[in-house]
Motif scaffolding. Structure first.
Motif, PDB file in Angstrom:
ATOM      1  N   LYS A 157       6.182   4.358  -5.101  1.00  0.00           N
ATOM      2  CA  LYS A 157       4.992   5.065  -4.619  1.00  0.00           C
ATOM      3  C   LYS A 157       4.245   5.702  -5.789  1.00  0.00           C
ATOM      4  O   LYS A 157       3.008   5.635  -5.880  1.00  0.00           O
ATOM      5  CB  LYS A 157       5.410   6.127  -3.606  1.00  0.00           C
ATOM      6  CG  LYS A 157       4.253   6.938  -3.035  1.00  0.00           C
ATOM      7  CD  LYS A 157       4.754   8.003  -2.068  1.00  0.00           C
ATOM      8  CE  LYS A 157       3.642   8.916  -1.592  1.00  0.00           C
ATOM      9  NZ  LYS A 157       4.148   9.971  -0.681  1.00  0.00           N
ATOM     10  N   THR A 194       0.838  -1.201   0.000  1.00  0.00           N
ATOM     11  CA  THR A 194       0.000   0.000   0.000  1.00  0.00           C
ATOM     12  C   THR A 194       0.875   1.253   0.000  1.00  0.00           C
ATOM     13  O   THR A 194       2.073   1.212   0.321  1.00  0.00           O
ATOM     14  CB  THR A 194      -0.910   0.027   1.230  1.00  0.00           C
ATOM     15  OG1 THR A 194      -0.102   0.136   2.405  1.00  0.00           O
ATOM     16  CG2 THR A 194      -1.767  -1.236   1.303  1.00  0.00           C
ATOM     17  N   ILE A 195       0.247   2.389  -0.319  1.00  0.00           N
ATOM     18  CA  ILE A 195       0.960   3.666  -0.322  1.00  0.00           C
ATOM     19  C   ILE A 195       1.486   3.987   1.077  1.00  0.00           C
ATOM     20  O   ILE A 195       2.604   4.485   1.240  1.00  0.00           O
ATOM     21  CB  ILE A 195       0.042   4.794  -0.839  1.00  0.00           C
ATOM     22  CG1 ILE A 195      -0.224   4.575  -2.344  1.00  0.00           C
ATOM     23  CG2 ILE A 195       0.667   6.159  -0.605  1.00  0.00           C
ATOM     24  CD1 ILE A 195      -1.177   5.567  -2.950  1.00  0.00           C
ATOM     25  N   ARG A 196       0.675   3.710   2.097  1.00  0.00           N
ATOM     26  CA  ARG A 196       1.092   3.995   3.476  1.00  0.00           C
ATOM     27  C   ARG A 196       2.334   3.163   3.849  1.00  0.00           C
ATOM     28  O   ARG A 196       3.251   3.671   4.494  1.00  0.00           O
ATOM     29  CB  ARG A 196      -0.061   3.696   4.445  1.00  0.00           C
ATOM     30  CG  ARG A 196       0.262   3.953   5.907  1.00  0.00           C
ATOM     31  CD  ARG A 196       0.766   5.357   6.128  1.00  0.00           C
ATOM     32  NE  ARG A 196       1.308   5.557   7.463  1.00  0.00           N
ATOM     33  CZ  ARG A 196       2.173   6.491   7.783  1.00  0.00           C
ATOM     34  NH1 ARG A 196       2.652   7.306   6.847  1.00  0.00           N
ATOM     35  NH2 ARG A 196       2.592   6.616   9.024  1.00  0.00           N
ATOM     36  N   GLU A 197       2.381   1.916   3.433  1.00  0.00           N
ATOM     37  CA  GLU A 197       3.540   1.063   3.716  1.00  0.00           C
ATOM     38  C   GLU A 197       4.796   1.596   3.018  1.00  0.00           C
ATOM     39  O   GLU A 197       5.892   1.580   3.589  1.00  0.00           O
ATOM     40  CB  GLU A 197       3.258  -0.368   3.272  1.00  0.00           C
ATOM     41  CG  GLU A 197       2.241  -1.102   4.149  1.00  0.00           C
ATOM     42  CD  GLU A 197       1.846  -2.455   3.597  1.00  0.00           C
ATOM     43  OE1 GLU A 197       1.394  -3.305   4.379  1.00  0.00           O
ATOM     44  OE2 GLU A 197       1.974  -2.646   2.369  1.00  0.00           O
ATOM     45  N   ILE A 198       4.609   2.076   1.796  1.00  0.00           N
ATOM     46  CA  ILE A 198       5.742   2.654   1.055  1.00  0.00           C
ATOM     47  C   ILE A 198       6.218   3.936   1.732  1.00  0.00           C
ATOM     48  O   ILE A 198       7.427   4.191   1.847  1.00  0.00           O
ATOM     49  CB  ILE A 198       5.355   2.919  -0.411  1.00  0.00           C
ATOM     50  CG1 ILE A 198       5.028   1.604  -1.115  1.00  0.00           C
ATOM     51  CG2 ILE A 198       6.490   3.637  -1.146  1.00  0.00           C
ATOM     52  CD1 ILE A 198       4.421   1.773  -2.488  1.00  0.00           C
ATOM     53  N   GLU A 199       5.279   4.770   2.200  1.00  0.00           N
ATOM     54  CA  GLU A 199       5.638   6.008   2.889  1.00  0.00           C
ATOM     55  C   GLU A 199       6.436   5.726   4.168  1.00  0.00           C
ATOM     56  O   GLU A 199       7.349   6.477   4.517  1.00  0.00           O
ATOM     57  CB  GLU A 199       4.381   6.821   3.213  1.00  0.00           C
ATOM     58  CG  GLU A 199       3.765   7.474   1.982  1.00  0.00           C
ATOM     59  CD  GLU A 199       2.447   8.171   2.296  1.00  0.00           C
ATOM     60  OE1 GLU A 199       1.866   7.885   3.372  1.00  0.00           O
ATOM     61  OE2 GLU A 199       2.001   8.998   1.467  1.00  0.00           O
ATOM     62  N   ASN A 208      11.874   3.859  -3.644  1.00  0.00           N
ATOM     63  CA  ASN A 208      10.550   3.798  -3.024  1.00  0.00           C
ATOM     64  C   ASN A 208       9.649   4.945  -3.461  1.00  0.00           C
ATOM     65  O   ASN A 208       8.430   4.783  -3.511  1.00  0.00           O
ATOM     66  CB  ASN A 208      10.688   3.774  -1.495  1.00  0.00           C
ATOM     67  CG  ASN A 208      11.075   2.396  -0.970  1.00  0.00           C
ATOM     68  OD1 ASN A 208      10.270   1.472  -0.976  1.00  0.00           O
ATOM     69  ND2 ASN A 208      12.325   2.258  -0.547  1.00  0.00           N
ATOM     70  N   GLU A 209      10.261   6.104  -3.765  1.00  0.00           N
ATOM     71  CA  GLU A 209       9.467   7.210  -4.322  1.00  0.00           C
ATOM     72  C   GLU A 209       8.907   6.817  -5.680  1.00  0.00           C
ATOM     73  O   GLU A 209       7.738   7.102  -6.000  1.00  0.00           O
ATOM     74  CB  GLU A 209      10.324   8.471  -4.445  1.00  0.00           C
ATOM     75  CG  GLU A 209      10.713   9.141  -3.142  1.00  0.00           C
ATOM     76  CD  GLU A 209       9.573   9.952  -2.529  1.00  0.00           C
ATOM     77  OE1 GLU A 209       8.441   9.900  -3.059  1.00  0.00           O
ATOM     78  OE2 GLU A 209       9.810  10.613  -1.500  1.00  0.00           O
ATOM     79  N   ILE A 247       9.938   5.041   3.122  1.00  0.00           N
ATOM     80  CA  ILE A 247      10.604   6.293   2.756  1.00  0.00           C
ATOM     81  C   ILE A 247      11.036   7.052   4.009  1.00  0.00           C
ATOM     82  O   ILE A 247      12.138   7.612   4.074  1.00  0.00           O
ATOM     83  CB  ILE A 247       9.691   7.164   1.875  1.00  0.00           C
ATOM     84  CG1 ILE A 247       9.483   6.490   0.503  1.00  0.00           C
ATOM     85  CG2 ILE A 247      10.276   8.560   1.680  1.00  0.00           C
ATOM     86  CD1 ILE A 247       8.431   7.146  -0.363  1.00  0.00           C
ATOM     87  N   VAL A 290       2.485   2.951  -7.756  1.00  0.00           N
ATOM     88  CA  VAL A 290       1.288   2.472  -7.067  1.00  0.00           C
ATOM     89  C   VAL A 290       0.168   3.500  -7.175  1.00  0.00           C
ATOM     90  O   VAL A 290      -1.009   3.150  -7.374  1.00  0.00           O
ATOM     91  CB  VAL A 290       1.604   2.156  -5.587  1.00  0.00           C
ATOM     92  CG1 VAL A 290       0.329   1.870  -4.801  1.00  0.00           C
ATOM     93  CG2 VAL A 290       2.557   0.969  -5.489  1.00  0.00           C
ATOM     94  N   LYS A 291       0.532   4.783  -7.048  1.00  0.00           N
ATOM     95  CA  LYS A 291      -0.483   5.846  -7.159  1.00  0.00           C
ATOM     96  C   LYS A 291      -1.112   5.843  -8.548  1.00  0.00           C
ATOM     97  O   LYS A 291      -2.334   5.983  -8.694  1.00  0.00           O
ATOM     98  CB  LYS A 291       0.160   7.209  -6.883  1.00  0.00           C
ATOM     99  CG  LYS A 291       0.179   7.607  -5.416  1.00  0.00           C
ATOM    100  CD  LYS A 291       0.651   9.055  -5.276  1.00  0.00           C
ATOM    101  CE  LYS A 291       0.510   9.502  -3.830  1.00  0.00           C
ATOM    102  NZ  LYS A 291       0.961  10.914  -3.667  1.00  0.00           N
TER     103      LYS A 291
END
Length: 276
Positions: free
Chosen positions: A250, A2-7, A246-247, A10, A253-254
């Motif tokens: 992200k 998920t985006i939150r996991e990637i954040e 990871n950016e 980061i 994924v977005k």
């Protein structure tokens, strides 16, 4: 993912980057301070060596010398701390290859070497010494000198600073460094010694060893600090690469999420039109 996991990944990468930057700045400041201490040590050594040379010449004329009943001792200087790259492991490998077939007593100094030789039973007999810090205080330094002063050869294994990019294991005989002191005689000066000359000679011999050993510790710290600076610079580079990857993930994924939302909207619109 998920985006939150990637954040979160980061954020971890940014934290590691900040730690590496902090260690790099500390290493740079420490390097400047230690170089200043080395310069002061060398000036003081030069002054003491002049006096030692005069005393030594007089002692030689009178047939006196500092007795060295024991033969060889090998001392390895490693750090109690981490984040120095491969400098400690390279030094340990060099120490083993150099002394494995040598008839010598051994002193293992520092947590890195102690932990290694406790795990790997390379040598049967050796003395372990753990200092409170990587740089010995005057009392610890004097205790070390008392352990080595009766040997005719003292091999000190330590990392040597060549440049910011190059640090190499080095072995130096610090007793040999005292042999040339006083060889060039200057003017003859007559002295009355109190206490007797043999005790004066022994005192200055110990002081010379203290200064040589202290300089070796400082040179070791310069090499380790430079190695840490390079290691932290590499860590910062890797952290930047990790953050960038990871950016990009992200962003990917977005885009997939937006594309899926658009497809779902089209699917919903098509279903509504079919029902009309």
């Amino acid at each position: 993912m998920t985006i939150r996991e990637i954040e979160i990944l980061i954020e971890e990468g940014n934290s590691l980057k900040q730690i590496a930057q902090a260690y790099s700045e500390i290493a740079n400041l420490k390097l400047k301070r230690i170089r200043g201490e080395l310069d002061r040590n060398r000036i003081f050594f030069k002054e003491i060596a002049q006096i030692y040379g005069m005393v030594k010449n007089i002692a030689l004329k009178r047939g006196l010398a500092v007795s060295k009943p024991k033969k060889t001792i090998s001392l390895i200087i490693t750090s109690n701390y981490r984040f120095y790259g491969k400098i400690n492991s390279s030094l340990i490998d060099f120490f083993i290859s150099s002394t494995q077939n040598l008839k010598t007593d051994r002193i293992i100094l520092g947590k890195a070497a102690i932990d290694y030789f406790r795990a790997q039973k390379v040598f049967q007999n050796y003395t372990e010494i753990m200092l409170k810090d990587d740089q010995p205080d005057p009392w610890e330094l004097m205790n070390l000198v008392n352990l080595i002063k009766d040997y005719s050869q003292v091999l000190v294994f330590h990392p040597q600073f060549k440049s910011f990019l190059v640090q190499q294991p080095q072995a130096a005989d610090i007793i040999a460094a005292t042999q040339n002191i006083g060889e060039e005689e200057g003017q003859t000066i007559k002295f009355i010694f109190e206490p007797e000359l043999s005790k004066i000679l022994s005192f200055f011999d110990s002081q010379i060893l203290v200064l040589l050993l202290e300089e070796t510790f400082l040179e070791s710290e310069v090499a380790r600090t430079a190695s840490r600076f390079i290691s932290m610079d590499q860590a910062e580079t890797e952290a930047n690469k990790y953050i960038k990857e990871n950016e990009e993930l992200k962003g990917y994924v977005k885009r997939n999420l937006i594309n899926n939302q658009i497809l779902e909207s089209f699917a919903s619109l098509s279903a509504v039109r079919r029902e009309m």
